[in-house]
Every structure is written in C-alpha cells, then in structure tokens.
Design an enzyme around this catalytic site. Structure first.
Site, PDB file in Angstrom:
ATOM      1  N   THR A   5       5.918 -12.365   2.247  1.00  0.00           N
ATOM      2  CA  THR A   5       4.808 -12.801   3.171  1.00  0.00           C
ATOM      3  C   THR A   5       3.898 -13.741   2.559  1.00  0.00           C
ATOM      4  OG1 THR A   5       5.007 -10.718   4.613  1.00  0.00           O
ATOM      5  CG2 THR A   5       3.164 -12.395   4.784  1.00  0.00           C
ATOM      6  N   VAL A   6       3.460 -13.425   1.381  1.00  0.00           N
ATOM      7  CA  VAL A   6       2.325 -14.008   0.644  1.00  0.00           C
ATOM      8  C   VAL A   6       2.998 -15.189  -0.258  1.00  0.00           C
ATOM      9  CG1 VAL A   6       0.542 -14.154  -1.112  1.00  0.00           C
ATOM     10  CG2 VAL A   6       0.788 -12.170   0.673  1.00  0.00           C
ATOM     11  N   LYS A  16      -4.373  -5.647  -5.105  1.00  0.00           N
ATOM     12  CA  LYS A  16      -5.662  -4.731  -5.379  1.00  0.00           C
ATOM     13  C   LYS A  16      -5.136  -3.329  -5.760  1.00  0.00           C
ATOM     14  CE  LYS A  16      -3.973  -4.852  -1.226  1.00  0.00           C
ATOM     15  NZ  LYS A  16      -3.541  -5.896  -0.140  1.00  0.00           N
ATOM     16  N   ILE A  64     -10.655 -14.609   2.865  1.00  0.00           N
ATOM     17  CA  ILE A  64     -12.089 -15.068   2.815  1.00  0.00           C
ATOM     18  C   ILE A  64     -12.421 -15.005   1.088  1.00  0.00           C
ATOM     19  CG2 ILE A  64     -14.415 -13.855   3.262  1.00  0.00           C
ATOM     20  CD1 ILE A  64     -13.103 -11.772   5.234  1.00  0.00           C
ATOM     21  N   ASP A  92      -5.871   1.313   0.894  1.00  0.00           N
ATOM     22  CA  ASP A  92      -5.766  -0.090   0.368  1.00  0.00           C
ATOM     23  C   ASP A  92      -7.406  -0.445   0.500  1.00  0.00           C
ATOM     24  OD1 ASP A  92      -4.433  -2.633   0.383  1.00  0.00           O
ATOM     25  OD2 ASP A  92      -5.890  -2.984   2.082  1.00  0.00           O
ATOM     26  N   LYS A 152      -9.551  -2.159  -2.878  1.00  0.00           N
ATOM     27  CA  LYS A 152     -10.397  -3.460  -2.581  1.00  0.00           C
ATOM     28  C   LYS A 152     -11.849  -3.256  -2.845  1.00  0.00           C
ATOM     29  CE  LYS A 152      -7.417  -5.242   0.810  1.00  0.00           C
ATOM     30  NZ  LYS A 152      -6.822  -5.358   2.398  1.00  0.00           N
TER      31      LYS A 152
END
Ligand code: NDP
Ligand code: HSE
Length: 440
Positions: free
Chosen positions: A16-17, A108, A139, A204, A208
């Site tokens: 995906t990334v 992360k 962000i 997750d 983070k």
C-alpha cells in the site's frame, strides 16, 4: 550522500505505502528536483515476492529484487523501509545504517521496539532516521511536534492515532454497520496493518504514542510502557448510552505529565469525548494529535491518518528532507531522539484524575440506586449525571444504570467499582470508560 548529482533511493516493500511512494517519486520527479536542487531517483526495490512486485505495474520491473545487500551499494543514499514487521525490518534497517545509508521508515512497531538502538546506530555511522509516516499518516505530527513546537514544554498529548479503529467506530456509530463489516472495509481500503489485531487491540496506537511521547517529553518510551486497551472488547450498549449523554467513543492515546511534572501517564484506551469538541469531530480514517504546550496552549494537528496517498506523502517528504540535506544535519545536531534520553518515569494510572463513565447492571428493586450512590460517595466520587432506562422486558431482573462522575482519582473509582461488584444488587463487572475533557 554519494556526491553524485542525483540522490539514489532504495526501498524495502511495495505494498500500500510503497506503491504510493513509487508513484509520487515518478509523477513529481521534476517538482522534487526543483525543491531539493537534485533529482531523487528510485533505484532499487526489495520485496519477498518478486513476481508479484514485477507484475504490479507500479515500477520498472528491472528495479525489483529480493537481495537486500543491493541497498548497501554506492548508488543508494536513502533506504525507505515500508515493509512492516519488527524482526526482519530491524535487521534490514540496521544493515542499511551500518552501511551509512539514511533511513526513512513508516514502521512504528519497529521504532517502538528498537527506536533508541536504531537512532544510536545511525549516529555512530553518520546517518539519520526519519519517521514522519510512522505516526498520524499524512499529518506532519513528528515535524510539528519536534520543530514547530520545539519552544514548548509539553504537558500533554491526546491523539486519535489509529485510522482503522476510528474508521470502524465511525462506520458503526454513524452508519449502523457491524464491527466485522467495518473492519473488512478498513482492510480493503489499505488502512489496516497486515495483522489487523495490532490495530483493534490498541497496540498500533500505543506504538505511535511511544514514538511521539519520546519526542515531546525528551524521554525514552517503548511500546510496552503504554497501558493498552483496544476497541475489540467494546460493548455497543456503552457506545449508545454515551451517545445519549452527548459523547462519541474514540480510541485515545494519551501521554500526560503527573501533577509534579516529573512522571508520565501513558495509555491507549477507548474514551468518551464530547461530540462537539475537536477530537469528537475526527471521523473515519482521519487522525488528530492534540498537543498541550506551556507557551502555545492547545494545538490540534488533524488530517488523514492512513492509506496510500497520505502515508506516501509523509514518507516522500522525509526522503526529500534528507535529499535536501537539512534533515541529516538536524538529526545530528539536535537532542531530540530517545537514544539520547533516560527512560520515562511511568506513573500508575491509579493516580490519573479524570471524569469517568460507569455502567452497572443493577437489580431493579427499591433501595439499590441509593446503595450505589452511597458507595461512590464513600470513595469521594461525586456524580455528574445519572441515567436509568425502564426494563426492556417485563421479566428483566437487572437494568443498566449509567453514571458519569466529576473529576476523581482513577484509583478511587477502581476501588468503588470493586466494592460495587461485590454487592448482590449488581450483576457482572462494572464498565468504566474515561470521559476526556482536557485537550479535546
Ligand atoms: P503492505 O502489507 O501493503 O506491504 C508490505 C510490503 O512489504 C509488501 O510489498 C511485502 O512484499 C513487503 N515485505 C514485507 N516483509 C518484507 C521483508 N521481510 N522483506 C522484503 N519485503 C517485505 O503494508 P503497508 O504498505 O500497508 O505498510 C507498510 C508499513 O507502513 C508498515 O510498517 C505499516 O505499519 C506502515 N504504515 C502503513 C500505513 C497504511 O495506511 N497502510 C500508514 C502508516 C504507516 P511481499 O508481498 O513480497 O511480501
Ligand atoms: N494501520 C494503521 C492505522 C496505519 O490504521 O492507523 C497507519 O499507521
């Protein structure tokens, strides 16, 4: 850098990334060359399944391989790690750093487990580690927190940091979809981790928070330091009762200074926030980070928290900041990363002072309501609202009683709940959910 005109990028992962990173580097090549003063070229991509990557149409098939030593060659300046996982990612990133390559990672889980070690290794080898995409998707919260708000002593962080959970909660509360449907959709949209239990268990978001709290408070925080509860055990009845009182349920990652200012409360858990606060208005896969600083007051960073485009945006911005040369200088010069700091002084959440929601299943006979309020009062807990519905069916022996408290010590509420649980008037275990006022 290699000193050549262009900056060579090697990437681990093309999911995906990674697919989004490859697309941006291709489509904006000219723009990026102008911004950095040098071309930025994707020169190698390492995956496990080379056939899948070569036939994906995402990149020139000739760039794909499965030999990670390719990333240590001279024409690679920056290694982008967008593979995920901990152990294999650790080995690959550590090898890249030992070879003097700058690393950009979105991982992360890796940073929460091995961040200090990897940052230290980077310093030893004259390299840097950039990690904007690891927290909050698109962000710029790492940049905002470390550079934009560098002048502040941070007092608290309150984040909606998992897009998958926020998407699931929004779909369930606003569209009446089931948990399973919403989770399947979050996976299909590319928001969820390869192992989605990391999302819904709260792990997750805790990872983070560990990354962000390390930066904000100048201490070393690892994922296991964060007390963690997910959305997988939430009862829809509580979500509905909260809504009646004007609250939305959100998975909140919070890092708060103790009253004395020398300790930290670190938690990830579902909380009620007022629907009309800023955090209450963060919906879908969006994320937000609310920062309370001594000089600035309250700042909220908000935007898309997961998915291909937003995450690739953060990864590529890191690559460009490295390529332009300023990030490695800042990394070397500034004492921001957790390898330079002592472990956080974690405080027991019993000492957190907050408002809470409490639901009890209470035997519907005279006097029981009084027993409950008396027990809470004996523990110094003052009530803000009380709600009881009529029995749904004539034969129901127990009815749900919901109270919200004024600010109290969590430890006192726990003691009161344990006492209430032992009463004949109460069935099952009381449900306690924090009501978050600060920072929202
Ligand atoms: P995907 O599962 O979509 O893609 C992972 C890619 O990495 C695949 O191409 C896979 O290749 C490759 N890969 C996995 N392990 C290895 C390995 N040991 N060696 C080489 N290649 C490997 O993951 P995402 O793109 O969604 O996520 C990647 C990272 O980005 C994770 O750390 C995630 O937490 C983080 N992230 C993701 C966000 C998102 O919205 N998806 C947002 C922010 C961060 P193969 O198919 O051959 O196994
Ligand atoms: N699985 C993560 C999330 C991806 O849903 O927030 C972004 O880090």
């Amino acid at each position: 850098m290699s000193g050549a005109d262009a900056v060579g990028v090697g990437m681990i992962g093309l999911g995906t990334v990674g697919g989004g990173v490859a697309q941006l580097l291709r489509e904006h090549a000219e723009l990026y060359a102008k911004r950095c003063g040098r071309r930025v070229e994707l020169r190698a991509v390492v995956v496990r399944n080379t056939e899948k990557a070569r036939s994906s149409g995402l990149i020139d098939a000739a760039l794909v391989g499965n030999d990670s030593t390719r990333l240590q060659q001279d024409d690679i300046d920056v290694v982008v790690e967008v593979a995920g996982g901990v152990d294999s990612a650790y080995a690959l990133v550590a090898d890249a750093l030992r070879a003097g390559k700058h690393v950009v990672t979105a991982n992360k889980a890796l940073l929460a487990a091995h961040g200090p070690e990897l940052f230290g290794l980077a310093r030893e080898h004259g390299a840097s580690v950039a990690f904007e995409a690891s927290c909050g998707g698109g962000i710029p919260c790492v940049t905002g927190l470390t550079f934009g708000l560098m002048s502040n002593a941070v007092r608290g962080l309150y984040g909606i940091l998992n897009g998958t959970c926020n998407y699931i909660l929004t779909e369930m509360t606003q569209k009446g979809r089931t948990y399973a449907e919403a989770l399947a959709d979050a996976k299909a949209k590319g928001y969820a981790e390869a192992d989605e239990t990391l999302d819904v268990s709260g792990a997750d978001a805790a990872q983070k928070l560990a990354v962000l709290a390390s930066l904000a408070f100048g201490v070393s925080v690892v994922g296991d330091d964060v007390s963690c509860e997910g959305i997988d055990n939430l009862d829809l009845a509580d979500v509905r009762f909260g809504a009646e009182l004007g609250y939305d349920i959100k998975l909140i990652a919070a890092a708060e200074c103790s009253a004395e200012g020398d300790g930290l409360f670190l938690s990830t858990r579902p909380c009620f926030v007022s629907a009309d606060t800023q955090l209450g208005q963060v919906h879908g896969a969006d994320n937000a980070l609310s920062v309370v600083g001594d000089a600035v007051g309250h700042v909220m960073l908000y935007g898309p928290g997961a998915g291909r485009g937003p995450t690739a945006s953060a990864v590529v911005s890191d690559v460009l900041n490295v390529a332009a040369g300023w990030y490695p200088q800042a990394f070397a010069a500034m004492g921001l990363t957790p390898d330079l700091h002592a472990p956080a002084d974690k405080r027991d959440s019993a000492d957190t002072v907050s408002r809470f929601y409490l639901r009890l299943e209470v035997k519907d006979v005279p006097g029981n309501f009084g027993r409950i309020t008396t027990t809470l009062g004996e523990h110094g807990i003052s009530l803000s609202a009380v709600m009881q519905h009529e029995r749904k069916h004539a034969g129901d022996a127990f009815v749900p009683v919901v109270v919200t408290t004024h600010a109290c010590r969590q430890g006192d509420l726990r003691a009161a709940s344990a006492e209430l649980k032992r009463l004949d008037a109460v069935a099952g275990t009381p449900v306690v959910i924090r009501v978050l006022d600060a920072g929202g």
